[in-house]
Design a protein around this motif. Sequence first.
Motif: not given
Length: 460
Positions: A277-284
């Motif tokens: 599922p798409p994740k904001v890169i900082t959250d990833f």
Amino acid sequence: MNQEDLRNLIYERYIEPTKHKRDVYAGIELELPIINLDKTPVDLKLTHSLTEEFKKQFDFSVKGRDEKGNICALEDTVTDDIYTYDCSYNNLEISFGKEINLNRVEERFKKYYTFIQEFLNSENHFVTGFGINPYRNYNRHLPVPNGRYRMLYHHLCTYQNFRHQKNFHDMPEYGMFTSASQTQIDVHYPDLIKTINLFSRLEPIKAVLFSNSVLREDNMELACSRDMLWENSMQGYNTKNVGMYDPLPETIDELVDYMLQTSIYCTEKGDKYINFPPKVITDFYSEETIHGEYYQKGNYHPISFKPNGTDFHYLRSFKFEDLTFRGTIEFRSVCAQPVNETMTVPSFHMGLINQLDELNQILDYQTSILNQPHSLTELRNQFVRFELPDYVDKNQLKKLITEVLDLATKGLKHRGQNEEKMLKPLYKRVKNLENPGQHLIKHLNSGGELKDIIYQYAKL
């Protein structure tokens, strides 16, 4: 990896390349829909034969094969031109090696196109200049059988898991029937923010000029459905990944901040593409473990992995003005054009790329149209429609677009390559305030045959 590390990665990958001094080249990608005039699915054996014959005719080398052994990409090692298929074998793509002189691209395109059309015509198939395949409902929508396109289609199909979060359309296969005309141009660091912002402000005007993706039988109100198809799909799950910058960045730091808010949805480990599922890169990168899935032997299997630095290279946005790792801006908002007007798109952008100050003056002066109480995204959404908004003074709009075209013509004349002739069809569009998408809708609404426009937009 903390946010400061990510900021440095983004700066190094995307900003640093713009600091390298070099000439301004254009990289042009042209997509064309393939149709079967018998109104049955495109014969994939024919497209594979076309690829083989194209290879022999133009002495291209094999660049890639699909999982069934069919050639899916060819390359000319002299010009760096690439012949391939985008998403499916119904959508032909030719990417031209970087060039300073657009006439050289046009010359090669005409040779390639003539050969392709003659080969397909022998079996009652055809390529034409539509942003949406006019016979899409007859085709089989199957991704090119390789890891990348299977992963992409699988990602787009996951929209059903997120219906409670966004108003998605039900066409995850849209990449297999949409065709674009994309131009990459070198951009230099001092002009980076100005270029992104000015060309973003041009997007409503580009909608008036270039719209050519009509969802015939589904939505005849839009002359350009391209925006909607991208933004209301999983590619637009995070709005930062698609469409316009909103708000426009005013500094390099603000641009990097914006990019830190984009999402990642795939990576590759070994020979496996992994969806999640798409994740904001900082959250990833703040998570210990990412849970995703990969395809193997006909099925999808769960997999977990720890994020690392190599995953960053799979962060990808699809902005209308998209900064790439090559030190270029890719202009992505334009549909495929009628074939004999194909070069209007790169010539428009190349003509304006070195005229930023004068372009800024034009856009600042013409406040009555572009300075409405709407965001740029809202303006673009209004201008891709078949009918222009009621508040638009059509004479003022013609004046504004003509001034922009005159500036592009001036820029091309200054280049001294006689490229300004490529803009002539756009003056006719301004005079009639009619783009190819509107022309198609008017023709169909008046009882005209679709086949007439298929042939018209295929003329070289």
